[in-house]
Enzyme design. Structure first.
Site, short mmCIF file in Angstrom:
data_model
loop_
_atom_site.label_atom_id
_atom_site.label_comp_id
_atom_site.label_asym_id
_atom_site.label_seq_id
_atom_site.Cartn_x
_atom_site.Cartn_y
_atom_site.Cartn_z
N THR A 31 5.82 21.70 33.60
CA THR A 31 5.95 20.40 32.91
C THR A 31 5.04 20.35 31.69
O THR A 31 5.45 19.98 30.60
CB THR A 31 5.62 19.23 33.87
N GLY A 85 -0.12 19.11 34.98
CA GLY A 85 0.93 18.65 35.90
C GLY A 85 0.32 18.33 37.26
O GLY A 85 -0.90 18.32 37.42
N ALA A 86 1.16 18.09 38.22
CA ALA A 86 0.69 17.85 39.59
C ALA A 86 1.85 18.11 40.55
O ALA A 86 3.02 18.08 40.17
CB ALA A 86 0.19 16.41 39.75
N ASP A 87 1.50 18.37 41.80
CA ASP A 87 2.53 18.55 42.84
C ASP A 87 2.88 17.20 43.45
O ASP A 87 4.03 16.91 43.74
CB ASP A 87 2.03 19.50 43.94
N LYS A 97 -2.68 19.36 43.52
CA LYS A 97 -2.30 20.36 42.52
C LYS A 97 -2.46 21.74 43.11
O LYS A 97 -3.02 21.90 44.20
CB LYS A 97 -3.21 20.21 41.29
N GLY A 98 -1.98 22.77 42.37
CA GLY A 98 -2.24 24.12 42.83
C GLY A 98 -1.01 24.94 43.14
O GLY A 98 -1.13 26.11 43.51
N GLU A 106 -8.34 24.26 36.54
CA GLU A 106 -7.77 22.95 36.21
C GLU A 106 -8.73 21.83 36.61
O GLU A 106 -8.90 20.85 35.89
CB GLU A 106 -6.43 22.75 36.92
N LYS A 124 7.55 13.72 42.08
CA LYS A 124 6.15 13.98 42.44
C LYS A 124 5.43 12.71 42.92
O LYS A 124 4.33 12.77 43.44
CB LYS A 124 5.38 14.55 41.24
O1 DER Z 1 -0.44 24.51 39.75
C1 DER Z 1 -0.64 23.38 39.25
O2 DER Z 1 -1.66 22.71 39.49
C2 DER Z 1 0.44 22.78 38.40
O3 DER Z 1 -0.09 21.79 37.56
C3 DER Z 1 1.47 22.19 39.34
O4 DER Z 1 0.82 21.32 40.22
C4 DER Z 1 2.57 21.45 38.63
O5 DER Z 1 3.42 22.40 38.12
P1 DER Z 1 4.89 21.96 37.64
O6 DER Z 1 4.67 21.06 36.45
O7 DER Z 1 5.53 23.28 37.27
O8 DER Z 1 5.55 21.28 38.80
#
Ligand code: DER
Length: 228
Positions: A31, A85-87, A97-98, A106, A124
């Site tokens: 994202t 971004g975030a999960d 995240k991660g 991050e 999300k």
């Molecule tokens: O790995 C991360 O922390 C990324 O920010 C993940 O949480 C979001 O990745 P995406 O935008 O591809 O869903």
């Protein structure tokens, strides 16, 4: 696809919030990719002058592709704005995240930033966290950390490479344990409990930054800024 459109809309909106002369934390993932694409356009077309602190090899490689000048956290221990971004995102602005295994850098960048812009698609946004919590673990201690995480109620799984045999090795030379905790009642308490385990170097729960986070939820025809 609609999800790609929503990610692009969120990323472009975030890129529009960057002002000339800023030092920008560059997150990792698909994202924030769109925010970097738009920043590259603004640099080329409008002469925007910024410097980016990348949170991963992926972010650094993409920044170079888009002509975003790079700097380091050493040179800029205080960052004007971070875009990531975030999960999952909860109503208080806590994050998981991660997914991209970049969570350690991050979190350092989020901590150093005056403002954090989180760009997501609608999938999300959750009421309660139930995603896997990635934990970056020192390889020397991975078995003992795994046992400690189990005592916290996790089912830890070593993240295996897809085009690499054996464990994923992070940009920092560590392993990732993906921890299933089921629904997480108190993310702040859990983050603190994981942080207390020696060898658990960082985890994907971000509960300390709600005050400085702005969440942008991309949608097919635009995006909405969520007030927390
Ligand atoms: O790995 C991360 O922390 C990324 O920010 C993940 O949480 C979001 O990745 P995406 O935008 O591809 O869903």
């Amino acid at each position: 696809t609609p999800q790609t459109e929503s990610k692009r809309n969120a990323g472009y909106q975030a890129a529009g919030m960057v002002e000339d002369g800023m030092v920008v934390g560059l997150g990792t993932g698909s994202t924030v990719f769109f925010a970097m694409e738009r920043l590259g356009e603004r640099i080329r077309r409008d002469g925007l002058s910024i410097a980016g602190v990348p949170t991963s090899y992926q972010a650094a490689i993409r920044a170079r592709e888009y002509g975003i000048p790079l700097t380091s956290l050493d040179e800029h221990p205080e960052i004007d704005i971070a875009i990531d971004g975030a999960d999952q995102v909860d109503p208080a602005g806590n994050l998981i995240k991660g997914r991209g295994a970049a969570l350690l850098r991050e979190k350092c960048v989020a901590d150093a930033a005056r403002r954090v812009i989180i760009v997501v698609d609608p999938t999300k946004m959750v009421e309660t966290f139930d995603a896997l919590v990635p934990v970056e673990v020192l390889p020397f201690a991975s078995t003992s950390v795994s046992r400690r995480l189990s005592l916290l109620g996790a089912v830890p799984t070593m993240r295996e490479g897809v085009k690499k045999d054996g464990p994923v090795v992070t940009d920092n030379g560590n392993f990732i344990l993906d921890c299933s905790f089921g629904t997480i009642g108190s993310p702040r308490d859990l983050e603190a409990k994981i942080a207390a385990i020696p060898g658990a170097l960082e985890c994907g729960l971000f509960t300390a930054y709600g005050e400085k986070i702005t969440v942008i939820v991309g949608e097919e025809k635009g995006c909405r800024v969520v007030s927390l």
